[in-house]
Motif scaffolding. Structure first.
Motif, PDB file in Angstrom:
ATOM      1  N   UNK A  86       0.579  -1.355   0.208  1.00 21.02           N
ATOM      2  CA  UNK A  86       0.060  -0.054  -0.259  1.00 21.02           C
ATOM      3  C   UNK A  86       0.628   1.323   0.078  1.00 21.02           C
ATOM      4  N   UNK A  87       2.133   1.316  -0.258  1.00 28.52           N
ATOM      5  CA  UNK A  87       2.961   1.925  -0.037  1.00 28.52           C
ATOM      6  C   UNK A  87       3.050   2.521  -1.091  1.00 28.52           C
ATOM      7  N   UNK A  88       3.112   4.148  -1.340  1.00 29.04           N
ATOM      8  CA  UNK A  88       3.677   4.970  -3.305  1.00 29.04           C
ATOM      9  C   UNK A  88       5.041   4.890  -3.007  1.00 29.04           C
ATOM     10  N   UNK A  89       5.970   4.168  -2.225  1.00 28.89           N
ATOM     11  CA  UNK A  89       7.220   4.006  -2.171  1.00 28.89           C
ATOM     12  C   UNK A  89       8.259   2.685  -2.200  1.00 28.89           C
ATOM     13  N   UNK A  90       7.248   2.151  -2.518  1.00 28.05           N
ATOM     14  CA  UNK A  90       7.028  -0.433  -2.986  1.00 28.05           C
ATOM     15  C   UNK A  90       7.993   0.756  -3.823  1.00 28.05           C
ATOM     16  N   UNK A  91       9.284   0.064  -4.086  1.00 30.67           N
ATOM     17  CA  UNK A  91       9.825  -0.558  -5.441  1.00 30.67           C
ATOM     18  C   UNK A  91       9.087  -1.517  -6.555  1.00 30.67           C
ATOM     19  N   UNK A  92       8.425  -2.123  -5.700  1.00 24.48           N
ATOM     20  CA  UNK A  92       8.171  -3.386  -6.714  1.00 24.48           C
ATOM     21  C   UNK A  92       6.561  -2.614  -7.832  1.00 24.48           C
ATOM     22  N   UNK A  93       6.379  -1.399  -6.836  1.00 21.95           N
ATOM     23  CA  UNK A  93       5.121  -1.543  -7.213  1.00 21.95           C
ATOM     24  C   UNK A  93       5.971   0.165  -7.986  1.00 21.95           C
ATOM     25  N   UNK A  94       6.349   0.885  -8.028  1.00 24.67           N
ATOM     26  CA  UNK A  94       6.521   2.017  -7.827  1.00 24.67           C
ATOM     27  C   UNK A  94       7.279   2.076  -9.434  1.00 24.67           C
ATOM     28  N   UNK A  95       8.019   0.963 -10.053  1.00 27.28           N
ATOM     29  CA  UNK A  95       9.053   0.819 -11.452  1.00 27.28           C
ATOM     30  C   UNK A  95       7.977   0.488 -11.819  1.00 27.28           C
ATOM     31  N   UNK A  96       7.128  -0.012 -11.743  1.00 25.32           N
ATOM     32  CA  UNK A  96       6.269  -0.176 -12.698  1.00 25.32           C
ATOM     33  C   UNK A  96       5.917   0.860 -14.120  1.00 25.32           C
ATOM     34  N   UNK A  97       6.500   1.821 -13.493  1.00 25.37           N
ATOM     35  CA  UNK A  97       5.725   2.803 -14.286  1.00 25.37           C
ATOM     36  C   UNK A  97       6.269   3.086 -15.248  1.00 25.37           C
ATOM     37  N   UNK A  98       8.339   2.080 -15.210  1.00 25.31           N
ATOM     38  CA  UNK A  98       8.560   2.040 -16.297  1.00 25.31           C
ATOM     39  C   UNK A  98       8.111   1.736 -17.963  1.00 25.31           C
ATOM     40  N   UNK A  99       6.810   0.701 -17.845  1.00 21.04           N
ATOM     41  CA  UNK A  99       6.363   0.106 -19.084  1.00 21.04           C
ATOM     42  C   UNK A  99       5.909   0.966 -20.230  1.00 21.04           C
ATOM     43  N   UNK A 100       5.805   2.408 -19.510  1.00 17.06           N
ATOM     44  CA  UNK A 100       5.288   3.194 -20.349  1.00 17.06           C
ATOM     45  C   UNK A 100       5.692   4.601 -20.355  1.00 17.06           C
ATOM     46  N   UNK A 101       5.808   5.718 -21.516  1.00 19.73           N
ATOM     47  CA  UNK A 101       6.488   6.370 -21.311  1.00 19.73           C
ATOM     48  C   UNK A 101       8.119   6.706 -21.675  1.00 19.73           C
ATOM     49  N   UNK A 102       8.523   8.047 -21.611  1.00 15.52           N
ATOM     50  CA  UNK A 102       9.709   8.180 -21.266  1.00 15.52           C
ATOM     51  C   UNK A 102       9.455   8.775 -20.558  1.00 15.52           C
ATOM     52  N   UNK A 103      10.973   8.491 -19.352  1.00 17.86           N
ATOM     53  CA  UNK A 103      11.934   8.493 -17.987  1.00 17.86           C
ATOM     54  C   UNK A 103      13.300   8.932 -18.060  1.00 17.86           C
ATOM     55  N   UNK A 104      14.190   9.682 -16.756  1.00 18.22           N
ATOM     56  CA  UNK A 104      15.276  10.236 -17.153  1.00 18.22           C
ATOM     57  C   UNK A 104      15.781   9.864 -15.294  1.00 18.22           C
ATOM     58  N   UNK A 105      16.395   9.068 -15.484  1.00 19.43           N
ATOM     59  CA  UNK A 105      16.919   8.180 -13.934  1.00 19.43           C
ATOM     60  C   UNK A 105      18.168   8.441 -13.954  1.00 19.43           C
ATOM     61  N   UNK A 106      18.429   8.567 -12.281  1.00 18.50           N
ATOM     62  CA  UNK A 106      19.593   9.072 -12.094  1.00 18.50           C
ATOM     63  C   UNK A 106      20.454   7.801 -11.364  1.00 18.50           C
ATOM     64  N   UNK A 107      21.354   7.769 -11.973  1.00 17.16           N
ATOM     65  CA  UNK A 107      21.812   5.922 -11.611  1.00 17.16           C
ATOM     66  C   UNK A 107      23.094   6.180 -10.758  1.00 17.16           C
ATOM     67  N   UNK A 108      23.366   6.347  -9.295  1.00 19.84           N
ATOM     68  CA  UNK A 108      24.756   5.052  -9.038  1.00 19.84           C
ATOM     69  C   UNK A 108      25.826   4.092  -8.635  1.00 19.84           C
ATOM     70  N   UNK A 109      26.807   4.227  -8.125  1.00 13.77           N
ATOM     71  CA  UNK A 109      27.123   2.013  -7.779  1.00 13.77           C
ATOM     72  C   UNK A 109      28.196   2.020  -7.878  1.00 13.77           C
ATOM     73  N   UNK A 110      28.591   2.129  -5.770  1.00 14.78           N
ATOM     74  CA  UNK A 110      29.749   1.809  -5.725  1.00 14.78           C
ATOM     75  C   UNK A 110      29.942  -0.385  -5.298  1.00 14.78           C
ATOM     76  N   UNK A 111      30.250  -0.280  -6.217  1.00 16.90           N
ATOM     77  CA  UNK A 111      30.406  -1.985  -5.575  1.00 16.90           C
ATOM     78  C   UNK A 111      29.288  -3.006  -5.170  1.00 16.90           C
ATOM     79  N   UNK A 112      28.626  -4.166  -4.946  1.00 15.18           N
ATOM     80  CA  UNK A 112      28.141  -4.545  -5.702  1.00 15.18           C
ATOM     81  C   UNK A 112      26.886  -4.081  -4.164  1.00 15.18           C
TER      82      UNK A 112
END
Length: 405
Positions: A108-134
């Motif tokens: 029920x949380x709008x911050x739940x990633x498994x729900x939020x990331x379904x938005x990527x299934x349509x339209x155009x989106x911009x992401x900022x990404x960063x990684x420092x190891x696993x």
């Protein structure tokens, strides 16, 4: 790694199957499953823009695949653009809401990633990404006057939706496996290469420049297009590091790409340590993973990025999934246990009747059912509750249902 067909037409050995047996059936409406599978398939595949054809040394498809396999980029930051055109009907937010409920495991949380990331299934989106190891990764989905961030820092996974001021907190997978940097094309290039078998052609198709980097273009496509909705997959591979910089999937039916995603900016320097720090804002509503209203599945099997996002997959629960056919014409099937299918009209205006009206009604030796289609993934639900889904045509689904009855 098995040999792949290069420019000199070397044939490929059969690789891993296209579907994972660990995914199981769920009692979700098929249109929801279709969108959920599409979102999972797309995941966080990043985008790219070509700008010139650099002059690089010749390389075979096998050598380029080996280069991808040997790539070990641990640190990066950048900007990613994703454009997705599955041809889904505009349901005025209904589809997004349904998939969020299915994928989110009932938190029920709008911050739940498994729900939020379904938005990527349509339209155009911009992401900022960063990684420092696993153990340290961050993905931020930039929205109009708002931002959604997903942060993995050690054992903690945080999701924060600035629009609703909600926080989701979970725990990363502890399976002892090396994690992958989130939101990079490498994860998805690896999955595409796993789908390669002797029905597949893999070639090097020139060079490109992506986000200021010289790259080779690897093309994966069916040798025989009949029956599949996939036209070709193009992966731009950084010539120095072997890191995939772009992933583009075009449909067999032609037209715009179903997924055109990639880096527009990338830096391989170590991100600032504070990049991965997160403290919930004062007054924000916090939902813990353990407080979700429905049981949640293993993060190791359901996270779109190395355990980064806890959540419930669209086919979790119920009876096991089977795979019919081979290669690009493979069809996954499972039994929902629900009889009666999706009616075309209930006379009461309920959701099932509405969704049923969106599909094509078909019949065969299996009986009767309804096919729900996108430009890439199609699904058939039969009146006796069985589901057949794959990146195949409607006719292929009906044949699979006839064979699997």
């Amino acid at each position: 790694m098995a040999p792949y067909e290069s420019d000199d037409s070397r044939s490929a050995e059969e690789a891993d199957g296209r579907y994972s047996a660990r995914r199981k059936a769920a009692r979700y409406a098929v249109p929801v499953a279709v969108v959920g599978v599409a979102a999972a398939t797309i995941g966080l595949v990043p985008a790219l823009a070509d700008s010139g054809d650099p002059d690089l040394p010749k390389i075979t498809a096998q050598q380029l695949i080996d280069k991808i396999a040997q790539s070990d980029v641990q640190q990066l930051s950048g900007t990613v653009k994703i454009s997705t055109d599955l041809g889904l009907p505009d349901l005025g937010g209904l589809t997004s809401g349904l998939t969020s409920g299915a994928a989110g495991g009932g938190s029920g949380s709008s911050a739940d990633p498994s729900a939020k990331l379904t938005e990527l299934a349509s339209g155009t989106h911009t992401l900022r990404v960063a990684a420092d190891g696993p153990d340290r990764q961050k993905v931020s989905l930039i929205e109009s006057a708002a931002e959604y961030s997903l942060i993995h820092d050690g054992k903690d996974v945080w999701g924060y939706d600035s629009k609703s001021d909600e926080v989701f907190h979970g725990t990363a997978a502890q399976d002892g496996k090396k994690g992958e940097a989130p939101a990079t094309p490498k994860d998805f290039a690896d999955q595409a290469l796993k789908s390669v078998d002797d029905t597949t052609s893999v070639t090097v198709d020139g060079t490109a420049q992506v986000a200021g980097r010289d790259a080779y273009k690897l093309v994966i496509k069916p040798k025989h297009a009949s029956g599949t909705t996939v036209g070709a997959i193009s992966i731009a591979v950084d010539s120095r590091t072997g890191l995939p910089l772009k992933f583009t999937l075009t449909p067999a039916g032609g037209g715009a790409a179903v997924v055109d995603a990639g880096f527009t900016r990338i830096d391989f320097a170590k991100p600032a340590a504070g990049t991965f720090d997160f403290t919930p804002p004062k007054g924000a509503k916090i939902t813990e993973d353990k407080d979700a209203k429905a049981p949640r599945h293993s993060r190791a099997s359901g996270a779109p990025q190395g355990g980064l996002a806890p959540g419930k997959g669209p086919f979790e629960g119920g009876e096991g999934m089977k795979v019919l056919g081979k290669g690009w014409n493979s069809v996954a099937t499972f039994d929902t246990g629900a009889k009666g299918g999706i009616p075309s009209s209930s006379g009461k205006g309920d959701l099932n009747g509405f969704l049923g009206s969106l599909g094509d009604h078909v019949s065969g030796e299996f009986g009767k059912g309804t096919v729900f289609s996108t430009r890439l993934i199609n699904a058939l639900i039969t009146d006796d509750g069985k589901v057949y889904v794959g990146t195949v045509t409607k006719d292929t689904l009906v044949k699979a249902a006839d064979a699997g009855r």
